[in-house]
Scaffold this active site. Structure first.
Site, PDB file in Angstrom:
ATOM      1  N   GLN A   1     -20.595 -52.326  66.712  1.00 66.03           N
ATOM      2  CA  GLN A   1     -21.440 -51.386  65.974  1.00 66.03           C
ATOM      3  C   GLN A   1     -21.992 -51.984  64.683  1.00 66.03           C
ATOM      4  OE1 GLN A   1     -18.010 -48.618  65.606  1.00 66.03           O
ATOM      5  NE2 GLN A   1     -18.794 -48.227  63.553  1.00 66.03           N
TER       6      GLN A   1
ATOM      7  N   GLY B   1     -15.695 -36.932  61.032  1.00 65.78           N
ATOM      8  CA  GLY B   1     -16.173 -36.421  59.750  1.00 65.78           C
ATOM      9  C   GLY B   1     -17.663 -36.127  59.789  1.00 65.78           C
TER      10      GLY B   1
ATOM     11  N   GLY C   1     -10.077 -47.949  59.697  1.00 69.69           N
ATOM     12  CA  GLY C   1      -9.077 -48.342  58.709  1.00 69.69           C
ATOM     13  C   GLY C   1      -9.608 -48.288  57.290  1.00 69.69           C
TER      14      GLY C   1
ATOM     15  N   HIS D   1      -8.784 -43.679  53.298  1.00 73.45           N
ATOM     16  CA  HIS D   1      -8.797 -42.964  52.025  1.00 73.45           C
ATOM     17  C   HIS D   1      -8.446 -41.504  52.297  1.00 73.45           C
ATOM     18  CE1 HIS D   1     -12.657 -41.490  53.388  1.00 73.45           C
ATOM     19  NE2 HIS D   1     -13.148 -42.706  53.429  1.00 73.45           N
TER      20      HIS D   1
ATOM     21  N   HIS E   1     -10.113 -39.667  55.221  1.00 71.46           N
ATOM     22  CA  HIS E   1      -9.540 -39.905  56.547  1.00 71.46           C
ATOM     23  C   HIS E   1      -8.253 -39.098  56.727  1.00 71.46           C
ATOM     24  CE1 HIS E   1     -11.575 -44.000  55.906  1.00 71.46           C
ATOM     25  NE2 HIS E   1     -12.203 -43.495  56.946  1.00 71.46           N
TER      26      HIS E   1
ATOM     27  N   SER F   1     -14.950 -45.865  52.677  1.00 73.78           N
ATOM     28  CA  SER F   1     -14.259 -47.158  52.538  1.00 73.78           C
ATOM     29  C   SER F   1     -15.144 -48.140  51.788  1.00 73.78           C
ATOM     30  CB  SER F   1     -13.920 -47.732  53.913  1.00 73.78           C
ATOM     31  OG  SER F   1     -13.161 -46.802  54.645  1.00 73.78           O
ATOM     32  N   ARG F   2     -16.462 -47.947  51.851  1.00 73.39           N
ATOM     33  CA  ARG F   2     -17.381 -48.879  51.202  1.00 73.39           C
ATOM     34  C   ARG F   2     -17.521 -48.606  49.698  1.00 73.39           C
ATOM     35  NH1 ARG F   2     -20.207 -48.485  56.517  1.00 73.39           N
ATOM     36  NH2 ARG F   2     -20.286 -50.584  57.384  1.00 73.39           N
TER      37      ARG F   2
HETATM   38  P1  AMP Z   1     -14.683 -44.711  59.120  1.00 72.15           P
HETATM   39  O1  AMP Z   1     -13.395 -45.381  59.369  1.00 72.15           O
HETATM   40  O2  AMP Z   1     -15.066 -44.711  57.679  1.00 72.15           O
HETATM   41  O3  AMP Z   1     -15.765 -45.156  60.039  1.00 72.15           O
HETATM   42  O4  AMP Z   1     -14.485 -43.175  59.415  1.00 72.15           O
HETATM   43  C1  AMP Z   1     -13.602 -42.665  60.362  1.00 72.15           C
HETATM   44  C2  AMP Z   1     -13.826 -41.182  60.426  1.00 72.15           C
HETATM   45  O5  AMP Z   1     -13.589 -40.619  59.140  1.00 72.15           O
HETATM   46  C3  AMP Z   1     -15.263 -40.815  60.813  1.00 72.15           C
HETATM   47  O6  AMP Z   1     -15.227 -39.678  61.657  1.00 72.15           O
HETATM   48  C4  AMP Z   1     -15.886 -40.484  59.483  1.00 72.15           C
HETATM   49  O7  AMP Z   1     -16.967 -39.578  59.572  1.00 72.15           O
HETATM   50  C5  AMP Z   1     -14.716 -39.857  58.758  1.00 72.15           C
HETATM   51  N1  AMP Z   1     -14.903 -39.908  57.314  1.00 72.15           N
HETATM   52  C6  AMP Z   1     -15.033 -40.995  56.533  1.00 72.15           C
HETATM   53  N2  AMP Z   1     -15.214 -40.641  55.245  1.00 72.15           N
HETATM   54  C7  AMP Z   1     -15.216 -39.283  55.221  1.00 72.15           C
HETATM   55  C8  AMP Z   1     -15.380 -38.303  54.201  1.00 72.15           C
HETATM   56  N3  AMP Z   1     -15.585 -38.628  52.937  1.00 72.15           N
HETATM   57  N4  AMP Z   1     -15.316 -37.000  54.556  1.00 72.15           N
HETATM   58  C9  AMP Z   1     -15.130 -36.640  55.847  1.00 72.15           C
HETATM   59  N5  AMP Z   1     -14.966 -37.508  56.846  1.00 72.15           N
HETATM   60  C10 AMP Z   1     -15.013 -38.818  56.547  1.00 72.15           C
END
Ligand code: AMP
Length: 293
Positions: free
Chosen positions: A70, A156, A40, A43, A46, A195-196
């Site tokens: 995690q 990603g 969630g 951005h 995602h 997200s951070r």
């Molecule tokens: P997260 O919710 O941030 O853990 O990410 C969910 C998915 O989005 C994961 O597969 C991440 O690698 C991908 N992701 C997050 N930020 C990016 C980014 N800037 N570019 C590509 N993939 C992203």
């Protein structure tokens, strides 16, 4: 059930049985399904993964779940940004077919006790400081695969070690899902979207652009014939430190095994530049694959 709209085209599904029933119906109709797992606080990065998923399959599920297993005891689970209403609005716009939004109790009910044991890949990079992180990721992703039964799952490349571990897991455990990597989506100044990033002070946010600039500079050095990984890493760390970054690691490694490469001239056809850097309390990761001529 949540108070969110449920319709044939747009479902918010908080429970496992309903999610499985929805996907079984799609599969019975001959439709292919893609899953985009997320925590969630969505951005544009995602959303690009969701757009890619739409090109791969007939139906797209996005999971939104901040997975407690995690996060380490000193990590940011409690203050991880959460905005389900905002996420659902964005996912409605980008066109997800279902959003899986389980609670922790749904994913880890009383008596839960099973995990995934990983061996080599977590012994590098983020795995060295984030003990147990990737076992938690593998555990939740395998559960999501079993619940959502996707034909494709999009991850990603920003979280390079994560996608490598998931790729290895589906091979090793014969999971019937094709893992698709999405390139890193960046802000206009090159900072990888995360997200951070919202935690960064304005000064740190500006300084953090040095991470991608350094990855590009080292990639250019390699293109230009530089082969001494140790020297390149020294230069990279110095550049990031000069901009106020606290470098946890900057490695040049094999993109399959994640093992360090010493002589870039004596390795495979690609190396991975990969780094974790803190600005203030905010830990950022980034990477770049570089072809070796
Ligand atoms: P997260 O919710 O941030 O853990 O990410 C969910 C998915 O989005 C994961 O597969 C991440 O690698 C991908 N992701 C997050 N930020 C990016 C980014 N800037 N570019 C590509 N993939 C992203």
């Amino acid at each position: 059930m949540t108070g969110y709209p449920m319709s044939e085209n747009w479902s918010v599904v908080p429970d496992v049985a309903a999610m499985k029933a929805l996907v079984r119906g799609w599969h019975a109709g001959g439709l292919k399904v893609a899953l985009v797992p997320t925590m969630g606080a969505l951005h544009e990065g995602h959303l690009d993964l969701v757009r890619m998923a739409r090109t791969l399959a007939d139906r797209v599920i996005v999971s939104v779940f901040v997975n407690p297993t995690q996060f380490g005891p000193t990590e940011d689970f409690n203050r991880y940004p959460r905005d389900l209403d905002g996420d659902l609005r964005l996912l409605g716009e980008v066109g997800a077919d279902a959003v899986f939004t389980p609670t922790t109790a749904v994913m880890y009910p009383e008596g839960f006790q099973t995990g995934v044991e990983l061996s080599r890949l977590p012994r590098h990079l983020c795995g060295l400081t984030r003990t147990g992180h990737f076992a938690g990721v593998a555990q939740v992703v395998l559960k999501l695969f079993n619940i959502c039964m996707p034909d494709f799952a999009v991850f990603g490349q920003k979280d390079f070690q994560q996608v490598r571990i998931i790729e290895q897991m589906v091979v090793d455990l014969n999971v019937d899902v094709r893992i698709v990597r999405h390139p890193i989506v960046r802000e206009p100044d090159g900072l990888a979207m995360s997200s951070r990033n919202v935690y960064l002070t304005p000064q740190h946010r500006a300084d953090a652009a040095i991470i991608n600039r350094t990855l590009l500079a080292i990639a250019a050095d390699i293109d230009g014939g530089a082969r001494d990984a140790g020297r390149l890493v020294e230069n990279a760390v110095a550049a990031i430190v000069a901009h106020g970054g606290d470098v946890e690691y900057f490695n040049i490694c094999d993109p399959v095994t994640l093992e360090d490469v010493a002589d870039i001239g004596n390795c495979g056809h690609e190396v991975l530049l990969v780094t974790a850097v803190r600005f203030g309390y905010t830990r950022l990761i980034d990477n770049r694959l570089v072809a070796v001529g």
